[in-house]
Motif scaffolding. Structure first.
Motif, mmCIF file in Angstrom:
data_model
loop_
_atom_site.group_PDB
_atom_site.id
_atom_site.type_symbol
_atom_site.label_atom_id
_atom_site.label_comp_id
_atom_site.label_asym_id
_atom_site.label_seq_id
_atom_site.Cartn_x
_atom_site.Cartn_y
_atom_site.Cartn_z
ATOM 1 N N ASP A 326 0.827 -1.208 0.000
ATOM 2 C CA ASP A 326 0.000 0.000 0.000
ATOM 3 C C ASP A 326 0.861 1.258 0.000
ATOM 4 N N ILE A 327 1.955 1.234 0.737
ATOM 5 C CA ILE A 327 2.851 2.397 0.740
ATOM 6 C C ILE A 327 3.540 2.530 -0.601
ATOM 7 N N GLN A 328 4.099 1.438 -1.099
ATOM 8 C CA GLN A 328 4.868 1.498 -2.340
ATOM 9 C C GLN A 328 4.002 1.870 -3.547
ATOM 10 N N CYS A 329 2.720 1.548 -3.500
ATOM 11 C CA CYS A 329 1.835 1.794 -4.641
ATOM 12 C C CYS A 329 1.073 3.102 -4.524
ATOM 13 N N THR A 330 1.410 3.935 -3.574
ATOM 14 C CA THR A 330 0.761 5.234 -3.449
ATOM 15 C C THR A 330 1.262 6.163 -4.547
ATOM 16 N N GLY A 331 0.351 6.896 -5.162
ATOM 17 C CA GLY A 331 0.758 7.795 -6.251
ATOM 18 C C GLY A 331 1.414 7.010 -7.368
ATOM 19 N N ARG A 332 2.556 7.508 -7.818
ATOM 20 C CA ARG A 332 3.322 6.789 -8.850
ATOM 21 C C ARG A 332 4.532 6.078 -8.258
ATOM 22 N N GLY A 333 4.472 5.826 -6.946
ATOM 23 C CA GLY A 333 5.542 5.080 -6.286
ATOM 24 C C GLY A 333 6.080 5.827 -5.085
ATOM 25 N N ALA A 334 6.222 5.106 -3.975
ATOM 26 C CA ALA A 334 6.726 5.709 -2.750
ATOM 27 C C ALA A 334 7.694 4.739 -2.080
ATOM 28 N N HIS A 335 8.297 5.176 -0.986
ATOM 29 C CA HIS A 335 9.305 4.379 -0.290
ATOM 30 C C HIS A 335 8.860 4.099 1.138
ATOM 31 N N THR A 336 9.114 2.880 1.601
ATOM 32 C CA THR A 336 8.833 2.529 2.993
ATOM 33 C C THR A 336 9.974 3.004 3.890
ATOM 34 N N ILE A 337 9.659 3.265 5.157
ATOM 35 C CA ILE A 337 10.675 3.663 6.137
ATOM 36 C C ILE A 337 10.710 2.676 7.299
ATOM 37 N N ALA A 338 9.597 2.559 8.007
ATOM 38 C CA ALA A 338 9.562 1.691 9.189
ATOM 39 C C ALA A 338 8.125 1.256 9.453
ATOM 40 N N GLY A 339 7.981 0.198 10.240
ATOM 41 C CA GLY A 339 6.662 -0.331 10.532
ATOM 42 C C GLY A 339 6.449 -0.564 12.015
ATOM 43 N N THR A 340 5.188 -0.764 12.370
ATOM 44 C CA THR A 340 4.804 -1.171 13.713
ATOM 45 C C THR A 340 3.890 -2.388 13.597
ATOM 46 N N ALA A 341 3.744 -3.116 14.669
ATOM 47 C CA ALA A 341 2.882 -4.299 14.664
ATOM 48 C C ALA A 341 2.224 -4.435 16.028
ATOM 49 N N GLY A 342 0.972 -4.865 16.019
ATOM 50 C CA GLY A 342 0.260 -5.065 17.267
ATOM 51 C C GLY A 342 -0.555 -6.342 17.225
ATOM 52 N N TYR A 343 -0.699 -7.000 18.380
ATOM 53 C CA TYR A 343 -1.385 -8.288 18.447
ATOM 54 C C TYR A 343 -2.285 -8.345 19.678
ATOM 55 N N CYS A 344 -3.480 -8.880 19.504
ATOM 56 C CA CYS A 344 -4.383 -9.190 20.608
ATOM 57 C C CYS A 344 -4.800 -10.649 20.465
ATOM 58 N N PHE A 345 -4.679 -11.407 21.534
ATOM 59 C CA PHE A 345 -5.001 -12.834 21.480
ATOM 60 C C PHE A 345 -5.505 -13.282 22.840
ATOM 61 N N GLY A 346 -5.971 -14.511 22.910
ATOM 62 C CA GLY A 346 -6.537 -15.037 24.145
ATOM 63 C C GLY A 346 -5.485 -15.409 25.167
ATOM 64 N N ASN A 347 -5.905 -16.157 26.184
ATOM 65 C CA ASN A 347 -4.986 -16.580 27.240
ATOM 66 C C ASN A 347 -3.867 -17.436 26.678
ATOM 67 N N LEU A 348 -2.635 -17.129 27.072
ATOM 68 C CA LEU A 348 -1.480 -17.841 26.523
ATOM 69 C C LEU A 348 -1.357 -19.255 27.078
ATOM 70 N N LEU A 349 -1.801 -19.473 28.320
ATOM 71 C CA LEU A 349 -1.694 -20.801 28.945
ATOM 72 C C LEU A 349 -0.270 -21.325 28.867
ATOM 73 N N TYR A 350 0.676 -20.457 29.177
ATOM 74 C CA TYR A 350 2.087 -20.855 29.076
ATOM 75 C C TYR A 350 2.409 -21.877 30.163
ATOM 76 N N PRO A 351 2.965 -23.020 29.785
ATOM 77 C CA PRO A 351 3.247 -24.074 30.772
ATOM 78 C C PRO A 351 4.175 -23.571 31.872
ATOM 79 N N GLY A 352 3.797 -23.824 33.123
ATOM 80 C CA GLY A 352 4.618 -23.417 34.246
ATOM 81 C C GLY A 352 4.472 -21.962 34.638
ATOM 82 N N TYR A 353 3.554 -21.236 33.988
ATOM 83 C CA TYR A 353 3.361 -19.820 34.308
ATOM 84 C C TYR A 353 1.862 -19.541 34.351
ATOM 85 N N ASP A 354 1.201 -20.081 35.360
ATOM 86 C CA ASP A 354 -0.245 -19.943 35.496
ATOM 87 C C ASP A 354 -0.611 -18.556 35.999
#
Length: 438
Positions: A326-354
């Motif tokens: 989406d960034i690269q195809c803006t206008g007649r071409g653009a450049h990416t710089i940096a990104g962010t990421a976010g996640y939401c999920f259920g209970n991890l149920l990590y073994p040994g860490y209740d």
């Protein structure tokens, strides 16, 4: 790196699949605790050995492999081979690997796929087919990988495309389209069925099965935003503005610095005149020179939730990749710089860490990955794709939650959220797309 090289075709043939192995001593151990999250059958595994197998499709004469000695792995325990699901499609990894091979002169290599091979020592024998399937499910992604009982001997498959046929909407009406909807998995709702039945009866012809597939994708809510752009009716009263109009109207009361808004792959705000390095001759390698140019700031964001829930690594990679596009195809071409990421999920149920609010009796959808797998693999996937394009992930968030409320209502991110955002820059002279040639 390699142990013994296996041939799946005789040496005098022009095509063969070579197998190169990466020794288990060169790979990190499998984390059994993570595998056990939400999978009780994994607890029966006492030990795991694993290795990587690189399946190389060789189209030339038999290569000379020299006098290297290799260590043969003894297959004394249960063997499990995991490889890409669709052998008739090359993976993105294969495309990159083949490109490297051709650049160094290995032109006889036209495909490379990587398989994981596991040796499992199980404490108890499998208790039926269902238990065995659940045990093996911890080792592969059902959407993108398959279990192979034997090494890959050929990338040729016997599957042939399904024949194209007409859906008899003109004579059969809505029921004919409903049948195609079920057989082809088009996910048309009641409105879609009514609309397309009326449309094809109006033009007086039947749609083909390929056209139905195309309508299910390119004319869907995801692509066309029928709901957001449609007429909004509340309590029997039709509103003058659609939901999309209401969203766009916010720009009437915001900063007037928008360069691109609601008209392209990304939005842009007014930037600054900056000094940049440009090649003196853009058609070939040349010296670079400093120039002053007006560059605007691009920001875009999107989510890729359902695919990440089904196949965490692949879903997150395509979420990041689509946003980079989406960034690269803006206008007649653009450049990416940096990104962010976010996640939401259920209970991890990590073994040994209740944790006190986690309940291990909660049931989870069978078509989704477990929250712990999503947390790990989605993060790996988003970073992996960004790294391939030179875009770092600089910031983000992760939230895990699942709880049974006092009124016995369960609140949890069963369907995860995978949020991807990024910034880029675009030249002022490139903000407007050109009209296509007639």
């Amino acid at each position: 790196m390699a142990r013994e090289t296996d041939w799946s075709a005789s040496a005098d043939l022009q095509m063969a699949v070579l197998h190169f192995y990466k020794s288990p001593t060169e790979l990190p151990p499998v984390d059994l605790e993570i595998l056990q999250s939400g999978n009780p059958h994994v607890g029966r595994i006492e030990h795991i050995n694993w290795e990587l197998c690189f399946n190389v499709n060789w189209t030339g004469q038999s290569p000379y492999l020299g006098s290297i000695t290799y260590e043969r792995l003894r297959m004394d325990w249960k063997f499990l081979g995991v490889s890409p699901c669709r052998l008739n499609f090359s993976t993105a990894w294969s495309t990159n690997a083949v490109s490297i091979c051709k650049s160094i002169g290995l032109t006889a290599v036209d495909r490379i796929e990587c398989s994981c091979r596991y040796l499992l020592k199980v404490r108890e024998p499998e208790k039926g087919v269902a238990a065995q399937c659940e045990l093996l499910a911890a080792f592969y992604d059902r959407m993108t990988e398959c279990i192979y009982e034997h090494p890959i001997e050929s990338f040729c498959v016997s599957v042939r495309p399904a024949p194209v046929y007409e859906v008899d909407v003109v004579n059969g009406g809505k029921s004919a389209l409903e049948k195609a909807n079920q057989e082809l998995g088009l996910a048309f709702d009641a409105w879609d069925l009514e609309y397309y039945t009326g449309l094809f009866r109006k033009v007086g012809r039947n749609p083909s099965s390929v056209e139905c597939f195309d309508l299910a994708q390119s004319n869907s809510e995801h692509s066309r935003h029928w709901f957001f752009k449609g007429r909004l009716m509340i309590d029997g009263e039709t509103k003058q503005e659609s939901l999309f109009d209401l969203i766009m109207k916010t720009q009437d009361y915001s900063n007037k610095n928008n360069i691109i808004k609601f008209s392209d792959n990304s939005s842009a705000i007014t930037g600054k005149v900056v000094k940049c390095l440009y090649p003196s001759n853009q058609s070939r390698a040349s010296k670079v020179e400093k120039r002053e140019t007006m560059r605007h700031v691009i920001f875009t964001a999107e989510t890729h939730n359902f695919p990440t829930g089904v196949a965490p690594f692949s879903g997150a990679t395509t979420g990041t990749g689509g946003r980079i596009r989406d960034i690269q195809c803006t206008g007649r071409g653009a450049h990416t710089i940096a990104g962010t990421a976010g996640y939401c999920f259920g209970n991890l149920l990590y073994p040994g860490y209740d944790l006190p609010w986690e309940d291990r009796t909660f049931a989870y959808p069978g078509n989704f990955a477990r929250p712990l797998e999503i947390a790990i693999e989605a993060s790996n996937g988003a970073s992996d794709y960004g790294n391939k394009f030179g875009e770092p992930v600089l910031a983000g968030f992760a939230r895990s939650f699942g709880m049974l409320l006092p009124n016995q209502e369960r609140r949890e991110w069963l369907k995860p959220i995978m949020f991807s955002a990024g910034i880029g820059t675009i030249e002022d002279q490139h903000i407007h797309k050109e009209q296509p040639d007639p």
